[in-house]
Design an enzyme around this catalytic site. Structure first.
Site, PDB file in Angstrom:
ATOM      1  N   ASP A  79       0.912  -1.256  -0.032  1.00 14.84           N
ATOM      2  CA  ASP A  79       0.061   0.089   0.200  1.00 14.84           C
ATOM      3  C   ASP A  79       0.889   1.528   0.014  1.00 14.84           C
ATOM      4  OD1 ASP A  79      -2.692  -1.161   2.109  1.00 14.84           O
ATOM      5  OD2 ASP A  79      -1.954  -1.778   0.348  1.00 14.84           O
ATOM      6  N   SER A 133     -33.797 -11.447 -17.598  1.00 13.58           N
ATOM      7  CA  SER A 133     -34.187 -11.876 -16.368  1.00 13.58           C
ATOM      8  C   SER A 133     -33.903 -13.379 -16.570  1.00 13.58           C
ATOM      9  CB  SER A 133     -35.397 -11.318 -15.702  1.00 13.58           C
ATOM     10  OG  SER A 133     -36.413 -11.991 -16.498  1.00 13.58           O
ATOM     11  N   LEU A 134     -34.321 -14.045 -15.446  1.00 16.83           N
ATOM     12  CA  LEU A 134     -33.974 -15.428 -15.443  1.00 16.83           C
ATOM     13  C   LEU A 134     -35.226 -16.173 -14.815  1.00 16.83           C
ATOM     14  CD1 LEU A 134     -30.330 -15.606 -13.860  1.00 16.83           C
ATOM     15  CD2 LEU A 134     -31.008 -16.503 -16.008  1.00 16.83           C
ATOM     16  N   LYS A 171     -25.504 -17.079  -7.725  1.00 19.78           N
ATOM     17  CA  LYS A 171     -26.336 -15.919  -8.212  1.00 19.78           C
ATOM     18  C   LYS A 171     -26.267 -14.961  -7.103  1.00 19.78           C
ATOM     19  CE  LYS A 171     -31.068 -14.930  -9.614  1.00 19.78           C
ATOM     20  NZ  LYS A 171     -31.158 -13.705  -8.981  1.00 19.78           N
ATOM     21  N   ARG A 222     -29.638  -1.808 -14.948  1.00 16.98           N
ATOM     22  CA  ARG A 222     -30.435  -2.698 -15.810  1.00 16.98           C
ATOM     23  C   ARG A 222     -31.733  -1.862 -15.997  1.00 16.98           C
ATOM     24  NH1 ARG A 222     -34.279  -6.436 -14.417  1.00 16.98           N
ATOM     25  NH2 ARG A 222     -34.772  -8.056 -16.212  1.00 16.98           N
ATOM     26  N   GLU A 270     -22.723  -7.919 -12.093  1.00 14.63           N
ATOM     27  CA  GLU A 270     -23.580  -7.627 -10.919  1.00 14.63           C
ATOM     28  C   GLU A 270     -22.715  -6.929  -9.796  1.00 14.63           C
ATOM     29  OE1 GLU A 270     -26.410  -9.230 -11.139  1.00 14.63           O
ATOM     30  OE2 GLU A 270     -27.590  -9.066  -9.439  1.00 14.63           O
ATOM     31  N   LYS A 297     -33.005 -21.200  -7.008  1.00 14.78           N
ATOM     32  CA  LYS A 297     -33.233 -20.234  -5.984  1.00 14.78           C
ATOM     33  C   LYS A 297     -33.050 -21.118  -4.792  1.00 14.78           C
ATOM     34  CE  LYS A 297     -34.731 -16.449  -6.419  1.00 14.78           C
ATOM     35  NZ  LYS A 297     -34.259 -14.902  -6.854  1.00 14.78           N
TER      36      LYS A 297
HETATM   37  N1  LIG Z   1     -27.176 -12.384 -10.581  1.00 12.41           N
HETATM   38  C1  LIG Z   1     -25.976 -13.185 -11.016  1.00 12.41           C
HETATM   39  O1  LIG Z   1     -24.934 -13.503 -10.320  1.00 12.41           O
HETATM   40  C2  LIG Z   1     -25.986 -13.542 -12.414  1.00 12.41           C
HETATM   41  C3  LIG Z   1     -25.484 -14.276 -13.222  1.00 12.41           C
HETATM   42  N2  LIG Z   1     -24.204 -14.916 -12.519  1.00 12.41           N
HETATM   43  N3  LIG Z   1     -25.432 -14.436 -14.459  1.00 12.41           N
HETATM   44  C4  LIG Z   1     -26.601 -13.826 -15.131  1.00 12.41           C
HETATM   45  O2  LIG Z   1     -26.594 -14.185 -16.573  1.00 12.41           O
HETATM   46  C5  LIG Z   1     -27.543 -13.500 -17.264  1.00 12.41           C
HETATM   47  C6  LIG Z   1     -27.160 -13.800 -18.851  1.00 12.41           C
HETATM   48  C7  LIG Z   1     -28.346 -13.639 -19.458  1.00 12.41           C
HETATM   49  C8  LIG Z   1     -29.521 -13.634 -18.630  1.00 12.41           C
HETATM   50  C9  LIG Z   1     -28.940 -13.643 -17.051  1.00 12.41           C
HETATM   51  N4  LIG Z   1     -27.493 -13.065 -14.661  1.00 12.41           N
HETATM   52  C10 LIG Z   1     -27.313 -12.895 -13.175  1.00 12.41           C
HETATM   53  O3  LIG Z   1     -28.322 -12.014 -12.729  1.00 12.41           O
HETATM   54  C11 LIG Z   1     -29.117 -11.551 -13.639  1.00 12.41           C
HETATM   55  C12 LIG Z   1     -29.034 -10.086 -13.627  1.00 12.41           C
HETATM   56  C13 LIG Z   1     -30.709  -9.780 -13.982  1.00 12.41           C
HETATM   57  C14 LIG Z   1     -31.280 -10.824 -13.372  1.00 12.41           C
HETATM   58  C15 LIG Z   1     -30.505 -12.044 -12.913  1.00 12.41           C
HETATM   59  O4  LIG Z   1     -30.457 -11.529 -11.588  1.00 12.41           O
END
Ligand SMILES: NC(=O)c1c(N)nc(OC2CCCC2)nc1O[C@@H]1CCC[C@@H]1O
Length: 325
Positions: free
Chosen positions: A33, A82-83, A114, A135, A169, A309
């Protein structure tokens, strides 16, 4: 090389950004540092003497001076999807079966934590960070470049002069959340509810100095303009992210079968409380990009990924023993 020269300034920017890459992105410091601070001070001194030499990628420019009135809207070149969710092993199995039926051979799945934070989109032009956006509703987000620049693990300049947009993220580490709440408790202030809300609040700050205090971090997991990257798979994309200086989450696994996916889910679930960041599940993605292309998207989410989840945790409210007088 002259001490107060533009060459020395450029050398210091390169050196300090390389130190920051090793410290914040690789978590493997290569300088103390003290050494960093001495060089940083030298850079500040040159920039003070020659403000016209200041570059946006200089580490001294992470916290901007001017305050914005509000946030500009950003329309995403490609939706930030979204997923779909899976809540149990059967739904994971159904996803794997559906994808495998659509494939001509065995399918491998990249499994990732996630992260329970906020999705962000970062735009780089010729290797320089030019924009950071939220987003939003997936189509329209907000320009939060001034706050994104305060996140130390997000490079102001990539290690290759490529132009791309990457997604990831942003999150508040648990330790930062605990420290912020301890400080607020000291001052009799209302505590932050959870790291996700705290991160959202930080990215919505008008003053980047406030955002910087929230000490956010970020993992990168996707890119949309892949002509800069030429990956055949998620695995390759992660490797190319690392090569250009982007931070990815090493807690991930390439799985060939449902049992391997479930093993990863159980392992991550078991260590969830010891992780330095909040997670709410595991994202299971088809690794191969050609198969992703064949599977495509629904209106809201890709058909080639699903979010397993974790069950919601029962909030254990500790009831203090009442001293019966
Ligand atoms: N929250 C996460 O760690 C995460 C991840 N590791 N990978 C993805 O891949 C995307 C790619 C296309 C659709 C989802 N999405 C993530 O979070 C998404 C962002 C918006 C909704 C989900 O939380």
């Amino acid at each position: 090389m002259q001490p107060n020269s533009i060459e020395r300034l450029e050398q210091l920017i390169e050196l300090l950004n390389d130190y920051a890459y090793h410290y914040y992105v690789l978590d493997k410091p290569i300088a103390s540092d003290h050494d960093y601070d001495v060089l940083y001070r030298e850079l500040v001194d040159i920039e003070t003497l020659h403000p016209e030499w200041i570059r946006p990628e200089s580490p001294t420019q992470r916290v901007g001076g001017q305050l914005l009135e509000g946030f500009k809207k950003v329309s995403h070149a490609q939706s930030m999807y979204s997923l779909g969710n899976a809540f149990n092993e059967n739904e994971v199995a159904a996803f794997i079966e559906r994808v495998t039926n659509a494939a001509s051979g065995p399918v491998s799945f990249m499994c990732e934590c996630k992260i329970d934070g906020l999705a962000i989109a970062l735009t780089y032009e010729a290797g320089k960070l030019v924009r950071g956006a939220t987003r939003g509703d997936g189509t329209i987000g907000e320009d939060i470049t001034h706050n994104i620049r305060t996140i130390n693990s997000i490079p102001l300049q990539l290690r290759r002069p490529i132009s791309t947009e990457v997604r990831g993220e942003a999150y508040m580490p648990k330790a930062v959340f605990a420290a912020l709440n301890a400080a607020r408790d000291e001052k009799g202030e209302v505590p932050l509810a959870n790291p996700r809300n705290a991160a959202a609040g930080a990215l919505r700050q008008i003053d980047p100095k406030m955002a910087k205090q929230r000490q956010l971090n970020a993992f990168i997991y996707d890119s949309i303009l892949t002509e800069s990257f030429n990956p055949m798979s998620q695995e390759e994309l992660f490797n190319q992210f690392s090569e250009v200086g982007l931070r990815t989450n090493p807690l991930r696994r390439l799985c060939q079968t449902k049992d391997e996916v479930m093993d990863f889910i159980h392992e991550v679930g078991a260590k969830r409380h010891d992780l330095p960041y909040d997670i709410d599940g595991v994202v299971i993605k088809v690794n191969d990009f050609q198969l992703r292309e064949a599977l495509g998207f629904t209106v809201k989410a890709p058909r080639w990924a699903i979010a397993y989840k974790f069950p919601a945790e029962v909030a254990t409210t500790v009831v203090r023993d009442v001293e019966w007088t």
